[in-house]
Enzyme design. Structure first.
Site, PDB file in Angstrom:
ATOM      1  N   CYS A 191     -11.267   3.145  -1.622  1.00 55.66           N
ATOM      2  CA  CYS A 191     -10.029   3.699  -1.053  1.00 55.66           C
ATOM      3  C   CYS A 191      -9.785   3.011   0.286  1.00 55.66           C
ATOM      4  CB  CYS A 191     -10.168   5.213  -0.864  1.00 55.66           C
ATOM      5  SG  CYS A 191      -8.750   5.956  -0.015  1.00 55.66           S
ATOM      6  N   THR A 192      -8.518   2.730   0.550  1.00 54.10           N
ATOM      7  CA  THR A 192      -8.153   2.011   1.779  1.00 54.10           C
ATOM      8  C   THR A 192      -8.601   2.710   3.060  1.00 54.10           C
ATOM      9  OG1 THR A 192      -6.055   3.203   1.623  1.00 54.10           O
ATOM     10  CG2 THR A 192      -6.090   0.907   0.865  1.00 54.10           C
ATOM     11  N   HIS A 193      -8.706   4.051   3.025  1.00 53.11           N
ATOM     12  CA  HIS A 193      -8.986   4.796   4.258  1.00 53.11           C
ATOM     13  C   HIS A 193     -10.465   4.818   4.630  1.00 53.11           C
ATOM     14  CE1 HIS A 193      -4.927   6.035   3.589  1.00 53.11           C
ATOM     15  NE2 HIS A 193      -4.926   6.901   4.571  1.00 53.11           N
ATOM     16  N   GLU A 217      -6.471  10.349   8.291  1.00 53.69           N
ATOM     17  CA  GLU A 217      -5.110  10.291   8.841  1.00 53.69           C
ATOM     18  C   GLU A 217      -4.990  11.195  10.072  1.00 53.69           C
ATOM     19  OE1 GLU A 217      -1.815  10.021   6.246  1.00 53.69           O
ATOM     20  OE2 GLU A 217      -2.739   8.228   5.416  1.00 53.69           O
ATOM     21  N   CYS A 224      -3.729  -1.039  -2.121  1.00 54.20           N
ATOM     22  CA  CYS A 224      -3.978   0.365  -2.473  1.00 54.20           C
ATOM     23  C   CYS A 224      -4.891   0.441  -3.704  1.00 54.20           C
ATOM     24  CB  CYS A 224      -2.642   1.035  -2.767  1.00 54.20           C
ATOM     25  SG  CYS A 224      -2.777   2.765  -3.205  1.00 54.20           S
ATOM     26  N   ASN A 225      -6.018   1.093  -3.548  1.00 50.58           N
ATOM     27  CA  ASN A 225      -6.941   1.238  -4.689  1.00 50.58           C
ATOM     28  C   ASN A 225      -6.308   2.032  -5.815  1.00 50.58           C
ATOM     29  OD1 ASN A 225     -10.088   0.529  -3.936  1.00 50.58           O
ATOM     30  ND2 ASN A 225      -8.816   0.905  -2.150  1.00 50.58           N
ATOM     31  N   THR A 226      -5.559   3.088  -5.455  1.00 50.62           N
ATOM     32  CA  THR A 226      -4.954   3.927  -6.487  1.00 50.62           C
ATOM     33  C   THR A 226      -3.920   3.129  -7.284  1.00 50.62           C
ATOM     34  OG1 THR A 226      -5.284   5.867  -5.075  1.00 50.62           O
ATOM     35  CG2 THR A 226      -3.739   6.101  -6.901  1.00 50.62           C
ATOM     36  N   GLY A 230      -2.778   9.133  -4.312  1.00 45.24           N
ATOM     37  CA  GLY A 230      -4.062   9.504  -4.917  1.00 45.24           C
ATOM     38  C   GLY A 230      -4.050  10.770  -5.747  1.00 45.24           C
ATOM     39  N   ASP A 285       0.851  -1.198   0.000  1.00 48.58           N
ATOM     40  CA  ASP A 285       0.000   0.000   0.000  1.00 48.58           C
ATOM     41  C   ASP A 285       0.882   1.241   0.000  1.00 48.58           C
ATOM     42  OD1 ASP A 285      -2.480   1.490   0.188  1.00 48.58           O
ATOM     43  OD2 ASP A 285      -1.933   1.941   2.246  1.00 48.58           O
ATOM     44  N   SER A 286       0.271   2.375  -0.334  1.00 50.69           N
ATOM     45  CA  SER A 286       1.017   3.639  -0.298  1.00 50.69           C
ATOM     46  C   SER A 286       1.361   4.042   1.137  1.00 50.69           C
ATOM     47  CB  SER A 286       0.188   4.743  -0.961  1.00 50.69           C
ATOM     48  OG  SER A 286      -1.055   4.877  -0.306  1.00 50.69           O
TER      49      SER A 286
HETATM   50  N1  DGL Z   1      -4.062   3.920  -0.447  1.00 54.64           N
HETATM   51  C1  DGL Z   1      -4.717   4.942  -1.241  1.00 54.64           C
HETATM   52  C2  DGL Z   1      -5.933   4.324  -1.946  1.00 54.64           C
HETATM   53  O1  DGL Z   1      -6.472   3.325  -1.527  1.00 54.64           O
HETATM   54  C3  DGL Z   1      -5.122   6.160  -0.415  1.00 54.64           C
HETATM   55  C4  DGL Z   1      -3.945   6.978   0.122  1.00 54.64           C
HETATM   56  C5  DGL Z   1      -3.111   7.621  -0.959  1.00 54.64           C
HETATM   57  O2  DGL Z   1      -3.624   8.477  -1.718  1.00 54.64           O
HETATM   58  O3  DGL Z   1      -1.928   7.261  -1.060  1.00 54.64           O
HETATM   59  O4  DGL Z   1      -6.355   4.843  -2.946  1.00 54.64           O
END
Ligand code: DGL
Length: 281
Positions: free
Chosen positions: A190-192, A153, A76-78, A46, A13-14
């Site tokens: 998105c993970t968050h 965050e 990570c979705n992105t 993102g 993940d990011s």
């Molecule tokens: N992990 C990213 C996602 O799921 C969100 C955080 C980022 O933008 O790095 O898209």
């Protein structure tokens, strides 16, 4: 799951958000070993371009593979939306992203065949969820919600400001001025966003089902392990009494201490074994 041996799963993940996916993996496949890589020095992904995200992600998954990952999960979705093909081309092992499992779960949940997807700017601009859902004959409205990541965050998961922001985003996303887009599913792309699921539940229209891809991704990983390592999935894997102490190792490109503190909040478990990594360009 009754593994004949402990498989090693790499999760990328990011940053710390992908720990929501790791949590779902631990619930479903508690006996695996996990290597989690959070690219905390270079997040957010993102707001970045596809070429940059692909470059970062490929370096990170190579690192995980070099440390023994036999299967890679792009939490990570992105990164999944922008770079899954590049990651697959660079990896020597099976790679599972979150978009296809998320789209599958959404397609199974919608009766109206209309869903709303929310995510980062980059995920929404890529239209990866749109393609995955339209391939399943589901109509899609996509809405970027870039303020959610910094709010989560900051720990503002039950804050009036976050609720106000959510009201604005979701009223735009679910607006049905022409009377022809009555979506009944909201995809958390998105993970968050799973951390603000209770708030989103309150703000989203009551008839809407909320789908997050973590659980369906964990199911896809379990099926893949079954194919790859001939491990039998067991319906009783969740809350399995044979569950041992999770085997978790974390790698972060920014401060290990910061990752430990934030990670514990996202994972809901103590995050201990964190190694700082400096990925050379
Ligand atoms: N992990 C990213 C996602 O799921 C969100 C955080 C980022 O933008 O790095 O898209």
């Amino acid at each position: 799951m009754v593994p004949s041996r402990r498989p090693t799963i790499g999760v990328f993940d990011s940053g710390v958000g992908g720990l929501t996916v790791l949590r779902a993996l631990l619930d479903r496949i508690p006996d695996a070993g996990y290597l989690y890589f959070g690219d905390t020095a270079r997040l957010p992904y993102g707001s970045k371009s596809a070429a940059t995200v692909a470059h970062y992600a490929v370096g990170a998954v190579r690192y995980l593979q070099d440390r023994g990952a036999e299967l890679l999960v792009i939490a990570c979705n992105t990164a999944t939306a922008l770079a899954l093909d590049e990651i697959k081309a660079a990896a020597g092992v099976e790679v599972i992203g979150v978009v296809e499992p998320g789209a599958e779960a959404a397609a199974a949940a919608t009766r109206a065949r209309k869903v709303v997807v929310i995510g980062t700017d980059a995920t929404i601009r890529s239209h990866a969820y749109r393609r995955a859902l339209e391939a399943r004959q589901v109509a899609v409205r996509e809405k970027a919600c870039p303020l959610f990541v910094p709010l989560v965050e900051e720990g503002w998961v039950e804050h009036t400001v976050t609720e106000q922001v959510a009201r604005i985003y979701l009223s735009e996303a679910f607006a049905d001025d022409a009377g022809d887009f009555n979506a009944d599913v909201l995809v958390l792309g998105c993970t968050h966003y799973p951390l603000i699921k209770p708030l989103l539940r309150r703000v989203a229209p009551a008839h809407v089902t909320i789908v997050d891809s973590a659980e369906s991704t964990a199911r896809a990983v379990e099926l893949q392990l079954g194919r790859q390592l001939k491990i039998e999935p067991s319906p009783s894997s969740i809350n399995d009494e044979r569950r041992g102490v999770p085997d978790l190792k974390f790698f972060a490109t920014d401060s290990a201490e910061k990752f430990r503190m934030m990670g514990t909040r996202f994972l809901g478990l103590p995050v201990e074994d964190v190694v700082h990594v400096d990925l050379k360009e």
